[in-house]
Each structure stands twice: as structure tokens, then as C-alpha cells.
Design a protein around this motif. Sequence first.
Motif, PDB file in Angstrom:
ATOM      1  N   HIS A 127       0.940  -1.137   0.010  1.00 53.66           N
ATOM      2  CA  HIS A 127      -0.127   0.057  -0.139  1.00 53.66           C
ATOM      3  C   HIS A 127       1.038   1.295  -0.290  1.00 53.66           C
ATOM      4  O   HIS A 127       1.094   2.557  -0.795  1.00 53.66           O
TER       5      HIS A 127
ATOM      6  N   TYR B 170       1.490   3.067  -3.927  1.00 53.61           N
ATOM      7  CA  TYR B 170       0.874   4.471  -3.391  1.00 53.61           C
ATOM      8  C   TYR B 170       1.790   5.825  -3.754  1.00 53.61           C
ATOM      9  O   TYR B 170       1.027   7.006  -4.520  1.00 53.61           O
TER      10      TYR B 170
ATOM     11  N   ARG C  17      -6.889   0.009   0.117  1.00 57.65           N
ATOM     12  CA  ARG C  17      -6.925   1.550   0.114  1.00 57.65           C
ATOM     13  C   ARG C  17      -8.882   1.912  -0.217  1.00 57.65           C
ATOM     14  O   ARG C  17      -8.644   3.195   0.359  1.00 57.65           O
TER      15      ARG C  17
ATOM     16  N   ALA D  71      -5.299   7.384  -5.747  1.00 58.52           N
ATOM     17  CA  ALA D  71      -4.923   6.075  -6.096  1.00 58.52           C
ATOM     18  C   ALA D  71      -5.614   4.981  -7.032  1.00 58.52           C
ATOM     19  O   ALA D  71      -5.335   3.882  -7.884  1.00 58.52           O
TER      20      ALA D  71
END
Length: 180
Positions: free
Chosen positions: A12, A16, A57, A101
Motif C-alpha cells: 500500500h 501509492y 485502499r 490511488a
Amino acid sequence: MKAHDKILLTAHDLFYREGIRATGVDRIIATAQVTKVTFYRHFPSKNALIQAYLHYRHEQWMTWFKTTLAHYTPEYADKPIMALIPTLQAWFESDQFRGCAFINAVVEVATIPEVMTIAQTHKAEMTKTIALLLPEKANTAARAVAIATLIDGAIIKAQIDQADDRALQALVVLLDQCAN
């Protein structure tokens, strides 16, 4: 922390911050401090990890979005839709802001069909949340879609300009018109 969560949280952060294509599995394994066997036991492919990242996310961002909107909405009792401005400003001004994202993922890896589906689901839920801020009218759904589209444009502008003020100023004018 469980290995699955360690890998997911590491992915993550890296996906990102640095991008999905720019982040290889070996980098995730090294940063998460797990073995390749452990990685592949939890995520049989990078594509599976990308999907897990986007699902994670989505849950995290939607929780933050709804909570932050609820915090600001009382200040805008006459026009709740305007609570989007301080909500987005808080996000744009955070040190971690690197755009949406889901927009980023679609641009980077649209060849993975599941990515498009997850992004569409995310945008649909965001739009439904926006619709709840609008006064009841025959075209509430259409106005919510228009506002979501404007927000996507503001996100991209804030990301490109690396400043939120111009994106938010334009959004204030348009949201004020949509609120009526």
C-alpha cells in the motif's frame, strides 16, 4: 503483525507513493522483511497483490472520506455539499497526498480487468456518498456524478500543480452552483 498484513501495508505504501509499475515484488519482499515463499503463499502474483491493495485502499479511503465529511457537514448546514471543500483540502494538504490511488492505478495497469472494476466500484461509492449531501431533486444522481467528475479533475489538478488552492477555488464555484 501477520505476514499477510505486513505485505499488504508495505505494498500500500509503496504502490501509492512510488507507483504500481515502479514497485517490484522483490522490493515489497525486502521492505516487508518476508521471504519469497511467504509472499507467494499470501499473494500468488503481483496482480493479486494489486487487487488486495486497491480493496484495502478503498475501505480505508472511504472510511476517512465519510468520517471527515461528517465532521465538516455541521458547519455547512445550509449547503452540506460545501463540506467537500475542507474535506478535500485536508487530503490535498497531507504529506502523503499523491492523487487518487484508483485514477493512478487505472492509468498504470488498466490492462488488468479487475483494476478497472475495483476503480469503478470505488468511484460509484464515492458518488453515492456525494449524493447524500445534495438536496432531494429529480436530478440528484446526475448532479452527484457531475460533482464526482469535478472532484476527479480537482484531484488531478492538485496533484499536477502540487498546490491545492487553484483546484479548490474552482471547485467552490462549481459546487455552489450544483448545490442549488
